[in-house]
Design a protein around this motif. Structure first.
Motif, short mmCIF file in Angstrom:
data_model
loop_
_atom_site.label_atom_id
_atom_site.label_comp_id
_atom_site.label_asym_id
_atom_site.label_seq_id
_atom_site.Cartn_x
_atom_site.Cartn_y
_atom_site.Cartn_z
N ALA A 186 2.02 14.86 5.06
CA ALA A 186 1.67 13.56 5.74
C ALA A 186 2.72 12.63 5.38
O ALA A 186 2.92 12.38 4.11
CB ALA A 186 0.08 13.27 5.66
N PRO A 187 3.29 11.75 6.25
CA PRO A 187 4.14 10.79 6.00
C PRO A 187 3.58 9.40 5.24
O PRO A 187 2.40 9.28 5.33
CB PRO A 187 5.01 10.38 7.46
N HIS A 188 4.37 8.51 4.68
CA HIS A 188 4.12 7.14 4.41
C HIS A 188 3.07 7.20 3.14
O HIS A 188 2.33 6.28 3.11
CB HIS A 188 3.61 6.48 5.54
N GLY A 189 3.04 8.20 2.38
CA GLY A 189 2.22 8.27 1.12
C GLY A 189 0.64 8.86 1.55
O GLY A 189 0.01 9.19 0.52
N TRP A 190 0.37 9.13 2.74
CA TRP A 190 -1.05 9.49 3.04
C TRP A 190 -1.33 10.95 2.39
O TRP A 190 -2.23 11.32 2.03
CB TRP A 190 -1.01 9.58 4.43
N GLY A 191 -0.22 11.78 2.15
CA GLY A 191 -0.40 13.25 1.41
C GLY A 191 -1.00 13.22 0.15
O GLY A 191 -1.76 14.01 -0.20
N LEU A 192 -0.89 11.95 -0.46
CA LEU A 192 -1.28 11.95 -1.98
C LEU A 192 -2.71 11.21 -1.82
O LEU A 192 -3.28 11.33 -3.25
CB LEU A 192 -0.32 11.08 -2.98
N VAL A 193 -3.38 10.88 -0.84
CA VAL A 193 -4.49 10.04 -0.96
C VAL A 193 -5.80 10.80 -1.69
O VAL A 193 -6.51 10.39 -2.40
CB VAL A 193 -4.84 9.68 0.43
N PRO A 194 -6.03 11.96 -0.98
CA PRO A 194 -7.18 12.85 -1.83
C PRO A 194 -6.87 13.07 -3.00
O PRO A 194 -7.87 13.03 -3.81
CB PRO A 194 -7.03 14.16 -0.93
N ALA A 195 -5.77 13.29 -3.58
CA ALA A 195 -5.42 13.87 -4.92
C ALA A 195 -5.80 12.40 -5.96
O ALA A 195 -6.34 12.41 -7.16
CB ALA A 195 -4.10 14.49 -5.44
N LEU A 196 -5.12 11.27 -5.55
CA LEU A 196 -5.25 10.32 -6.11
C LEU A 196 -6.73 9.63 -6.22
O LEU A 196 -6.95 8.91 -7.25
CB LEU A 196 -4.19 9.11 -5.61
N VAL A 197 -7.36 9.74 -5.14
CA VAL A 197 -8.63 9.32 -5.20
C VAL A 197 -9.45 10.16 -6.17
O VAL A 197 -10.26 9.53 -7.04
CB VAL A 197 -9.37 9.50 -3.84
#
Length: 457
Positions: A186-197
């Motif tokens: 996913a673009p604009h950093g959304w791809g890391l959201v689950p792992a970072l949460v």
């Protein structure tokens, strides 16, 4: 690893988790019986007692029915003849969860995590049913379905979480790996959201548990005289003191969660109409359990500063997430895929960081609510039916405090050295800028300022 091997290893892990947990209660009880009464141990009495303690340690409520003659002989209020016992020693549940996580990780690396987790859970359910059906007692009883389901959940849920986390980090194929690849693209950093949460919430919750344990240790150290006094008031011999100490050690995870609630602000109760928090303490007469001597008789307003610890832990989680996002964007720019992460007309996109902030707060609040519910319950008749923290209040306090801390780091404007190059700076015909140092792009050999012989002039 062969699937049959995974099944066998998962079954062994589950069997060890149950056997060691019960042995940890049965062995001290047997030793106490032999030393106190001599002769051969009465297994008809010891086995139900050990099984009930193990079940209580897995959040299985117990109904206690004391004989009327016993109540009259010891001079106890007749209303205490029957009561519920649900405040458990969570050391047993923690032990089961550790074995489950270990089994789930190993099954994931063997590419058979579903098989491993399901096998282990089925074995725990079967052994829990066996324990429930063979440990019936006239004094202490447990609802059969709870005695089977609760230990199984303490194995199933940590096993699934550990296996899925391992699949997410390490798997190269499979449904979870495909889902991970799709999300991370996913673009604009959304791809890391689950792992970072997940990472940020884990940092916050584990930090809060550590802070709660530290508060407990400080209380035991500073109020050691009161604790020793309660030991002496119990008028027990050395063996009795050892048994009481072992029982209190089994409750250490429960007490650490009480410390977490104290740090967060809402605190906990030691019975109906009581409160122990940084703002105020009102306990009245407390049970004669030595470790409860660590509870302060009064508090000072300075203890309200403890609420800064969850904020600091939230800030730490936010710093970890922010650093990862910035590193990803800079790495993407260096590899020439920067436009996937930022739009040319967006100077500093914060949507993904806002989602990470809210996600960390929500997950941390939910986790602490679950812990608080496990560390609350009944420990006797009368006003002792309400002991421990209030899950809703703890979740609300932790969620707000962690959200503030994470938001300070994640939502603050970026510093100049954290700036990601604009889309215009990614022109392959021009230099790419990292911070303030330009990098001269590579050019074909015929574009170099060389002479006829191919050497630089």
């Amino acid at each position: 690893m062969h699937r049959l091997t995974v099944v066998l290893l998962a079954a062994v892990d589950a069997a060890i988790a149950v056997a060691v947990g019960i042995a940890a209660t049965l062995a001290p009880l047997t030793l106490l019986w032999v030393v106190a009464f001599g002769g051969v141990a009465d297994w008809a009495a010891l086995w139900p007692a050990a099984a009930s303690i193990w079940q209580l340690g897995h959040a299985v409520p117990l109904d206690v029915e004391l004989a009327g003659a016993y109540v009259a002989a010891v001079g106890v209020d007749p209303s205490a003849e029957s009561f519920a016992l649900s405040l458990g020693p969570l050391a047993f549940a923690a032990f089961t969860a550790i074995f489950a996580a270990r089994s789930g990780i190993r099954a994931s690396r063997a590419e058979a995590w579903v098989t491993g987790v399901v096998t282990g859970s089925v074995v725990v359910a079967a052994l829990s049913a066996l324990v429930a059906f063979t440990s019936t007692s006239a004094v202490v009883t447990a609802t059969t379905w709870q005695a089977v389901l609760h230990p199984t959940l303490f194995f199933l849920i940590p096993g699934v979480i550990a296996a899925v986390a391992t699949e997410w980090r390490e798997a190269g194929s499979g449904a979870i790996a495909r889902l991970r690849d799709r999300i991370e693209s996913a673009p604009h950093g959304w791809g890391l959201v689950p792992a970072l949460v997940a990472r940020g919430a884990a940092v916050a919750v584990m930090g809060l548990l550590g802070a709660g344990a530290l508060v407990l240790a400080v209380g035991i150290f500073t109020r050691g005289t009161e604790i020793i006094g309660l030991y002496e008031a119990g008028n027990v011999d050395l063996l009795g003191a050892i048994v009481i100490t072992l029982a209190q050690l089994a409750y250490l995870p429960t007490l650490a969660i009480w410390g977490l609630a104290f740090v967060a602000g809402p605190g906990f109760s030691l019975g109906a109409g009581t409160a122990v928090s940084p703002a105020a303490t009102q306990v009245g007469v407390i049970p004669g359990i030595p470790v409860l001597g660590a509870v302060p008789e009064s508090t000072t307003p300075w203890l309200l500063l403890l609420a800064l610890l969850p904020v600091a832990l939230g800030a730490l989680a936010g710093w970890i997430a922010r650093s990862r996002l910035i590193a990803l964007e800079k790495d993407a720019v260096a590899r020439g895929i920067g436009p996937q992460l930022r739009r040319p007309d967006d100077d500093d996109p914060i949507a993904a960081r806002l989602a990470v902030t809210g996600g960390i707060a929500v997950v941390a609040a939910a986790a602490t609510a679950l812990l608080a519910s496990l560390a609350a319950g009944s420990m006797g008749p009368g006003r002792l039916t309400a002991v421990g923290p209030e899950p809703g209040a703890v979740a609300l306090a932790v969620g707000l405090e962690v959200c503030v801390g994470a938001g300070i780091l994640l939502l603050a404007p970026r510093r100049r050295e954290d700036r990601v190059p604009e889309a215009a700076e990614l022109d392959p015909q021009g230099p790419v800028w990292f911070d303030t140092e330009p990098i001269e792009p590579l050019r074909p050999p015929d574009e170099h300022p060389t002479g006829a012989s191919g050497t630089r002039l």
